[in-house]
Design an enzyme around this catalytic site. Structure first.
Site, PDB file in Angstrom:
ATOM      1  N   ASP A 184      29.583   2.114 104.719  1.00  0.00           N
ATOM      2  CA  ASP A 184      28.604   2.796 105.555  1.00  0.00           C
ATOM      3  C   ASP A 184      29.102   4.197 105.909  1.00  0.00           C
ATOM      4  O   ASP A 184      30.285   4.382 106.190  1.00  0.00           O
ATOM      5  CB  ASP A 184      28.397   1.978 106.844  1.00  0.00           C
ATOM      6  CG  ASP A 184      27.434   2.642 107.798  1.00  0.00           C
ATOM      7  OD1 ASP A 184      26.249   2.736 107.449  1.00  0.00           O
ATOM      8  OD2 ASP A 184      27.861   3.085 108.886  1.00  0.00           O
ATOM      9  N   GLU A 211      27.769   5.000 100.819  1.00  0.00           N
ATOM     10  CA  GLU A 211      26.600   5.673 101.332  1.00  0.00           C
ATOM     11  C   GLU A 211      26.949   7.132 101.534  1.00  0.00           C
ATOM     12  O   GLU A 211      27.594   7.500 102.502  1.00  0.00           O
ATOM     13  CB  GLU A 211      26.181   5.007 102.647  1.00  0.00           C
ATOM     14  CG  GLU A 211      24.707   5.119 102.903  1.00  0.00           C
ATOM     15  CD  GLU A 211      24.391   6.034 104.024  1.00  0.00           C
ATOM     16  OE1 GLU A 211      25.329   6.646 104.554  1.00  0.00           O
ATOM     17  OE2 GLU A 211      23.215   6.129 104.371  1.00  0.00           O
TER      18      GLU A 211
HETATM   19  C1  LAG Z   1      24.253   4.650 108.027  1.00  0.00           C
HETATM   20  N1  LAG Z   1      24.682   5.069 106.907  1.00  0.00           N
HETATM   21  O1  LAG Z   1      25.480   6.104 106.787  1.00  0.00           O
HETATM   22  C2  LAG Z   1      23.338   3.502 108.130  1.00  0.00           C
HETATM   23  O2  LAG Z   1      22.778   3.202 106.851  1.00  0.00           O
HETATM   24  C3  LAG Z   1      22.321   3.801 109.176  1.00  0.00           C
HETATM   25  O3  LAG Z   1      21.416   2.726 109.265  1.00  0.00           O
HETATM   26  C4  LAG Z   1      23.037   4.056 110.505  1.00  0.00           C
HETATM   27  O4  LAG Z   1      22.112   4.477 111.517  1.00  0.00           O
HETATM   28  C5  LAG Z   1      24.052   5.174 110.379  1.00  0.00           C
HETATM   29  N2  LAG Z   1      24.643   5.341 109.107  1.00  0.00           N
HETATM   30  C6  LAG Z   1      25.191   4.927 111.343  1.00  0.00           C
HETATM   31  O5  LAG Z   1      25.959   3.830 110.906  1.00  0.00           O
HETATM   32  C7  LAG Z   1      21.522   3.434 112.275  1.00  0.00           C
HETATM   33  C8  LAG Z   1      20.177   3.893 112.833  1.00  0.00           C
HETATM   34  C9  LAG Z   1      20.381   4.876 113.973  1.00  0.00           C
HETATM   35  C10 LAG Z   1      21.258   4.239 115.011  1.00  0.00           C
HETATM   36  C11 LAG Z   1      22.611   3.951 114.349  1.00  0.00           C
HETATM   37  C12 LAG Z   1      23.622   3.321 115.291  1.00  0.00           C
HETATM   38  O6  LAG Z   1      19.422   4.520 111.795  1.00  0.00           O
HETATM   39  O7  LAG Z   1      19.086   5.158 114.545  1.00  0.00           O
HETATM   40  O8  LAG Z   1      21.429   5.122 116.087  1.00  0.00           O
HETATM   41  O9  LAG Z   1      22.407   3.005 113.284  1.00  0.00           O
HETATM   42  O10 LAG Z   1      23.140   2.122 115.845  1.00  0.00           O
HETATM   43  C13 LAG Z   1      21.102   4.622 117.383  1.00  0.00           C
HETATM   44  C14 LAG Z   1      20.038   5.476 118.047  1.00  0.00           C
HETATM   45  C15 LAG Z   1      20.608   6.879 118.279  1.00  0.00           C
HETATM   46  C16 LAG Z   1      21.853   6.784 119.154  1.00  0.00           C
HETATM   47  C17 LAG Z   1      22.852   5.855 118.456  1.00  0.00           C
HETATM   48  C18 LAG Z   1      24.090   5.649 119.299  1.00  0.00           C
HETATM   49  O11 LAG Z   1      18.887   5.531 117.186  1.00  0.00           O
HETATM   50  O12 LAG Z   1      19.622   7.662 118.935  1.00  0.00           O
HETATM   51  O13 LAG Z   1      22.443   8.062 119.296  1.00  0.00           O
HETATM   52  O14 LAG Z   1      22.236   4.568 118.229  1.00  0.00           O
HETATM   53  O15 LAG Z   1      23.825   4.915 120.476  1.00  0.00           O
END
Ligand code: LAG
Ligand code: CA
Length: 449
Positions: A184, A211
């Site tokens: 990741d 990734e």
């Molecule tokens: C990845 N690949 O590099 C993953 O495929 C992707 O799904 C991950 O984002 C990202 N990198 C970090 O591992 C996902 C969500 C984000 C989420 C993050 C952490 O797409 O939306 O962020 O996982 O859970 C969320 C909130 C953010 C916030 C963050 C920290 O959406 O707004 O800042 O959590 O609390």
């Protein structure tokens, strides 16, 4: 004729997005093994922030193997069950960062505050000096590696302590039987740091995919930097698939070299959608009419190593999986909101087709209109893909031997008959057929009568 002899050589991966360990194991036994897939890629296994959203998986709290998908025993038993079914297991590993929340509890009961966890204290992280230590300039490679992605505490992966802690976690997964890693956020880790972490392991894996998104226009970080480690997710391929099936037509697939993609075939882990892109508009997703035939093209094409996403339908992009994460399928499709794309007849039947054609080259390229293509793979298989809204009736030229073949998109070869369309290839290798609108036909030497 039987296709089962080809199963062992399949390279096709299924991303079992958000499936519980127990349900992955059951599906390996019930369908995935018998269908001949090579690998399942499961969701992250480490302790993560407690929450219902799917993305809490990417907010590590510790490396205890216990989260909403199951505990350590269930994980190990899933790996053993899949192995017994002939399926290898790829673990999604989160090694770039820890949790982004200020404080909370993890799925194994550990509490944390930002920059302070079971394994780390504040000296183990990058503080890059931008506002909130966030990545501000996506053309700046240094920021991409040293600042925070989405506010997630960025591990100092150059430090010995962090490297050895991560190597210990990866060795633990290998002890549990894992065969491969999906790294990741690899784009956000220096390739030399990933190499050092892997080098510090006592064990090893046979497959790695990473990734590292290639952003059109240049992003300061390129997938080619990662090919000495393993394969890289072929985002350019997935983006192009969407534009090809929506607007541009399919002619470029005769010779993808002309597209100038950043990854050579041997390093490219192709996909139509992953869990991130099915939630944005960058790739095709399960609601698109051409989604299934795009998979047929990906699996028939010599470029890359394909991953098929098996996911669930959603209206809220944050929503976790249905049925408490216990994946269920029915026949050649899903059950409830689980989609079970890996069971779609057109996708599942292309697994032995692909294994049978192996490395044979693309031959007998033919086109109708710009959305209608057909090609063979040596003298073993032939596929015709029709992305137009009307049938494509044509006489196709193949390198196949004379005989009656079963179209595996509409059925199979069972007890000496085709359950779907039969295709008669003449002594000159040609056959005449009508490929239905937004559909395909695929024949090969493993399904004849
Ligand atoms: C990845 N690949 O590099 C993953 O495929 C992707 O799904 C991950 O984002 C990202 N990198 C970090 O591992 C996902 C969500 C984000 C989420 C993050 C952490 O797409 O939306 O962020 O996982 O859970 C969320 C909130 C953010 C916030 C963050 C920290 O959406 O707004 O800042 O959590 O609390
Ligand atoms: Ca980083």
């Amino acid at each position: 004729a039987s296709a089962s002899s080809a199963a062992a050589t399949s390279d096709v991966i299924i991303q079992m997005f958000q499936w519980s360990w127990e349900s992955v194991g059951a599906e390996c036994t019930n369908f995935i093994g018998p269908a001949g897939y090579g690998y399942v890629q499961v969701s992250p296994a480490q302790e993560a922030y407690s929450g219902d959203e799917w993305w809490t998986d990417y907010q590590s709290v510790s490396y205890t193997i216990k989260n909403k998908h199951g505990d350590r025993d269930e994980f190990q038993s899933m790996v053993e069950t899949c192995h017994a079914a002939g399926v290898k297991v790829v673990a999604d590993i989160v090694i770039n960062h820890m949790c982004g929340f200020d404080s909370g509890t993890g799925t194994a009961g550990d509490t944390f505050t930002h920059y302070s966890y079971v394994d780390y204290d504040s000296s183990d992280f990058h503080y890059c000096g931008t506002t909130d230590d966030a990545i501000e300039d996506w053309s700046n490679a240094w920021q991409i590696r040293n600042c925070q992605l989405e506010n997630l505490a960025d591990l100092n992966t150059t430090s010995d302590k962090v490297r050895s802690t991560l190597a210990g976690h990866l060795d633990d997964l290998v002890d549990l039987g894992v065969d491969g890693f999906r790294i990741d956020a690899a784009k956000h880790i220096l390739p030399s740091d990933i190499e050092a972490i892997l080098a510090e392991m006592s064990g090893s894996v046979s497959y790695i995919t990473q990734e590292s998104e290639y952003s059109t226009g240049g992003s300061g970080v390129y997938p080619s930097e990662y090919i000495s480690i393993g394969q890289v997710n072929a985002f350019e391929f997935a983006y192009y698939m969407r534009s090809a099936f929506f607007y541009d037509g399919l002619s470029a697939f005769e010779s993808v070299e002309s597209l100038g993609w950043n990854l050579e075939s041997q390093y490219a882990n192709t996909f139509i959608a992953n869990h991130d892109t099915e939630r944005d508009e960058d790739t095709l997703y399960y609601g698109d009419a051409s989604y299934t035939i795009a998979h047929v093209l990906m699996m028939a094409h010599p470029y890359g190593t394909p991953t098929v996403l098996s996911s669930y339908s959603f209206t809220d992009i944050n929503a976790g999986p249905p049925n408490n994460g216990n994946g269920t399928c029915s026949g050649n499709g899903g059950s409830g909101d689980w989609l079970c794309q890996h069971r779609y007849m057109a996708i599942a039947n292309m697994v032995p087709w692909r294994a049978a054609v192996g490395s044979e080259s693309m031959v007998n390229w033919q086109m109708g209109t710009s959305g209608q293509i057909a090609f063979g793979r040596g003298s073993t298989g032939f596929v015709a893909i029709n992305n137009a809204s009307s049938d494509w009736s044509s006489t196709f030229t193949t390198s196949l031997a004379e005989g009656t073949y079963c179209d595996v998109i509409s059925g199979a070869s069972t007890n000496g008959t085709c359950t779907g369309t039969s295709i008669s290839v003449g002594g000159d290798g040609s056959f005449t057929a009508s490929v239905p609108a937004i559909s395909a036909i695929a024949i090969y030497t493993g399904a004849t009568v």
